[in-house]
Design an enzyme around this catalytic site. Sequence first.
Site, PDB file in Angstrom:
ATOM      1  N   ASP A  99       0.859  -1.185   0.000  1.00 29.90           N
ATOM      2  CA  ASP A  99       0.000   0.000   0.000  1.00 29.90           C
ATOM      3  C   ASP A  99       0.902   1.244   0.000  1.00 29.90           C
ATOM      4  O   ASP A  99       1.745   1.395   0.898  1.00 29.90           O
ATOM      5  CB  ASP A  99      -0.889  -0.009   1.257  1.00 29.90           C
ATOM      6  CG  ASP A  99      -2.242   0.637   1.015  1.00 29.90           C
ATOM      7  OD1 ASP A  99      -3.268   0.057   1.434  1.00 29.90           O
ATOM      8  OD2 ASP A  99      -2.264   1.727   0.394  1.00 29.90           O
ATOM      9  N   ASP A 201      -2.866   4.920  -2.257  1.00 29.34           N
ATOM     10  CA  ASP A 201      -3.858   5.528  -1.381  1.00 29.34           C
ATOM     11  C   ASP A 201      -4.192   6.949  -1.832  1.00 29.34           C
ATOM     12  O   ASP A 201      -3.294   7.756  -2.095  1.00 29.34           O
ATOM     13  CB  ASP A 201      -3.263   5.572   0.030  1.00 29.34           C
ATOM     14  CG  ASP A 201      -4.275   5.956   1.075  1.00 29.34           C
ATOM     15  OD1 ASP A 201      -5.265   5.216   1.218  1.00 29.34           O
ATOM     16  OD2 ASP A 201      -4.097   6.989   1.725  1.00 29.34           O
ATOM     17  N   GLU A 258      -6.246   4.205  -5.785  1.00 28.03           N
ATOM     18  CA  GLU A 258      -7.495   4.440  -5.063  1.00 28.03           C
ATOM     19  C   GLU A 258      -7.891   5.872  -5.389  1.00 28.03           C
ATOM     20  O   GLU A 258      -7.286   6.823  -4.907  1.00 28.03           O
ATOM     21  CB  GLU A 258      -7.345   4.276  -3.558  1.00 28.03           C
ATOM     22  CG  GLU A 258      -8.686   4.340  -2.861  1.00 28.03           C
ATOM     23  CD  GLU A 258      -8.659   4.959  -1.485  1.00 28.03           C
ATOM     24  OE1 GLU A 258      -7.757   5.750  -1.191  1.00 28.03           O
ATOM     25  OE2 GLU A 258      -9.562   4.660  -0.696  1.00 28.03           O
ATOM     26  N   HIS A 334     -11.363  -2.486   3.399  1.00 26.29           N
ATOM     27  CA  HIS A 334     -11.219  -2.162   4.828  1.00 26.29           C
ATOM     28  C   HIS A 334     -11.924  -0.859   5.203  1.00 26.29           C
ATOM     29  O   HIS A 334     -11.978  -0.499   6.377  1.00 26.29           O
ATOM     30  CB  HIS A 334      -9.722  -2.057   5.151  1.00 26.29           C
ATOM     31  CG  HIS A 334      -9.082  -0.955   4.405  1.00 26.29           C
ATOM     32  ND1 HIS A 334      -8.959  -0.940   3.021  1.00 26.29           N
ATOM     33  CD2 HIS A 334      -8.575   0.215   4.830  1.00 26.29           C
ATOM     34  CE1 HIS A 334      -8.389   0.181   2.651  1.00 26.29           C
ATOM     35  NE2 HIS A 334      -8.146   0.912   3.719  1.00 26.29           N
ATOM     36  N   ASP A 335     -12.421  -0.148   4.171  1.00 30.39           N
ATOM     37  CA  ASP A 335     -13.139   1.121   4.418  1.00 30.39           C
ATOM     38  C   ASP A 335     -14.642   0.987   4.250  1.00 30.39           C
ATOM     39  O   ASP A 335     -15.374   1.953   4.482  1.00 30.39           O
ATOM     40  CB  ASP A 335     -12.699   2.191   3.405  1.00 30.39           C
ATOM     41  CG  ASP A 335     -11.282   2.671   3.609  1.00 30.39           C
ATOM     42  OD1 ASP A 335     -10.672   3.078   2.613  1.00 30.39           O
ATOM     43  OD2 ASP A 335     -10.801   2.631   4.766  1.00 30.39           O
TER      44      ASP A 335
HETATM   45  O1  TEU Z   1      -9.279   6.094   2.016  1.00 30.19           O
HETATM   46  C1  TEU Z   1      -9.488   7.263   1.243  1.00 30.19           C
HETATM   47  C2  TEU Z   1     -10.892   7.631   1.214  1.00 30.19           C
HETATM   48  O2  TEU Z   1     -11.405   8.092   0.227  1.00 30.19           O
HETATM   49  C3  TEU Z   1     -11.625   7.482   2.488  1.00 30.19           C
HETATM   50  O3  TEU Z   1     -12.154   8.742   2.825  1.00 30.19           O
HETATM   51  C4  TEU Z   1     -12.711   6.490   2.248  1.00 30.19           C
HETATM   52  O4  TEU Z   1     -13.423   6.860   1.073  1.00 30.19           O
HETATM   53  C5  TEU Z   1     -13.642   6.568   3.411  1.00 30.19           C
HETATM   54  O5  TEU Z   1     -12.905   6.143   4.510  1.00 30.19           O
HETATM   55  C6  TEU Z   1     -14.851   5.696   3.154  1.00 30.19           C
HETATM   56  O6  TEU Z   1     -15.720   5.922   4.242  1.00 30.19           O
HETATM   57  C7  TEU Z   1      -7.885   5.795   2.103  1.00 30.19           C
HETATM   58  C8  TEU Z   1      -7.707   4.530   2.923  1.00 30.19           C
HETATM   59  O7  TEU Z   1      -8.332   3.437   2.245  1.00 30.19           O
HETATM   60  C9  TEU Z   1      -8.323   4.779   4.271  1.00 30.19           C
HETATM   61  O8  TEU Z   1      -8.288   3.590   5.067  1.00 30.19           O
HETATM   62  C10 TEU Z   1      -7.533   5.884   4.950  1.00 30.19           C
HETATM   63  O9  TEU Z   1      -8.159   6.186   6.193  1.00 30.19           O
HETATM   64  C11 TEU Z   1      -7.499   7.154   4.071  1.00 30.19           C
HETATM   65  O10 TEU Z   1      -7.206   6.878   2.712  1.00 30.19           O
HETATM   66  C12 TEU Z   1      -6.400   8.087   4.555  1.00 30.19           C
HETATM   67  O11 TEU Z   1      -5.151   7.491   4.277  1.00 30.19           O
END
Ligand code: TEU
Length: 562
Positions: A99, A201, A258, A334-335
């Site tokens: 990542d 990311d 992403e 994971h989000d």
């Molecule tokens: O997530 C980026 C992002 O767009 C987040 O705002 C995501 O859409 C949101 O959490 C959904 O509810 C990336 C990573 O995947 C996330 O785990 C990190 O917290 C974030 O960037 C900051 O690095």
Amino acid sequence: MENVKWWQNAVVYQIYPKSFQDSNHDGIGDLQGIIQRLDYIKQLGVDVIWLNPIYKTMDVDGGYDISDYQAINPNFGTMADFDELVQQAHQRDLKIVMDLVVNHTSDQHDWFKKSRATKTDNAFRDYYIWRDPVNGHEPNNWGSMFSGPAWQYDPQTKQYYLHLFAKEQPDLNWDNPHVRHSVFDMMNWWAAKGIDGFRMDVISMISKPKGLPNAPQTKGALYGDASAVVVNGPHVHDYLREMNQQVLSKYDWMTVGETAGVTVSEAQKYANLNHSELNMVFQFEHMGLDGNPNPALGKWNDQPVALKDLRANLSKWQSTLHGKAWNSLYWNNHDQPRCVSRFGNDRPEYRVYAAKMLAALLHFMQGTPYIYQGEELGMTNTVFHSLDDFRDLESINAYHELVDQAKLVDGPTMLRYLNARSRDNARTPMQWNDQKNAGFSDHEPWLAVNPNYPEINAAQEVADPQSVFNFYRRLIQLRHDLPIITLGDYQLVAGNETDTAIFAYQRHYQNQNLQIIANFTAETVSRHYELPTNKQLLIQNYADDMGDTIRPYEVKVYQYES
Ligand code: TEU
Ligand code: CA
């Protein structure tokens, strides 16, 4: 398959290391735990493992606040453990994708410590984005994705620094060539460690708009929506082309961006087939289709997704990118909440059917599929009884801002919304067996195990030929065996655009054809499809085929020659 890149026929398994397998009795997943589970991952049949961040971190945001890009988080193990993981994975013909989190660092990163020290005579000051106060306040109205303002005042130099995420995650200034070169050097360093690519990311946010203008602010919201103005910025493609020239083009890597806010037209730049930027991107449109009763609440709601919206969106991405760019395919990560709870139905009588239906619907599309740990088991959202049950700062901060400060929603309603959408739903420990803590750890886990682990766990599913696990295994095998899945075109079955229960599409390649028929509802419906008599049933989630009668969450895939 002729002139196909390896990552176009690959299936990726995403591991959130903190919640995957604990090997040293501290309730936290780690690298040795992943090594212990490589044979399970290989048995599933995937080709690539994407690891969420494993670097040194203050763990404010699940490892996305990195304090040293070239050191391993001691909670996960050592660099020697990492080297062993790469070696053990490669021995099993499994690739390791890391990542890359370079929109921001931790505020404890050496670069930021130097940057904040002085305003002048400081080679690191412009590694980050510093601005003077405006009328004694933040330079603009941007809100952080994790609540509060996107600016933090630093009394040492009397300026604000930008942080689109937590205040412990200061944004790097990608307009500074020294930042870009430092990042490229770090990426080349990891190349020498033998990795096979990067997931990048928030890469769509690295080029900020000139002048940092105010963002649109929804009535009732305390701040402007920065994500409306920072995505797909003026130089993002210049910087990714530079990264491609300086790093990516040197290796046979898989790269996925992403890209919050990406559109199908932007995706044709990020993921073009000339490979001048990235291989593919994660789009977010299908993650934002839930009905949203109050935009000021952002993503927080518990509304279902309408089939017509989901079908139209996925079909748009399939048809528009075919032959022009490469799709990723995912339901969760994971989000995001667990897909069988969000898009299917996690009630015991439907969960297995729905999990398989979602899997087949996605895995017969064109693109590289991503399976998030536990998705292959049909793991579900968990139950959070109070705010104390959450660990994710995004959820906790949102509760305090929306309930206590903005007073836009009451506590019980927001708790219901958090239960539906919190990222912690995806971060409950992997469910390995029906033993204590689902076999994840013999120490109290950092986040409670989903209480349904006795019914939903890997040990039980690996042994059951009719399990969700073995259904995913067959889907992955089919992708490796049938070129039509990787290379075929896509179209909805005629008339399906308005169907209120069925999502039905076709794939065509040379004289091969597939027809996927998926029931998104708990209703039994009757649909007649004209298919040739030489059709064969390739895979289904019920024990038999009742022809025009399509049962709750039933999916079946026919193959035929023309
Ligand atoms: O997530 C980026 C992002 O767009 C987040 O705002 C995501 O859409 C949101 O959490 C959904 O509810 C990336 C990573 O995947 C996330 O785990 C990190 O917290 C974030 O960037 C900051 O690095
Ligand atoms: Ca551990």
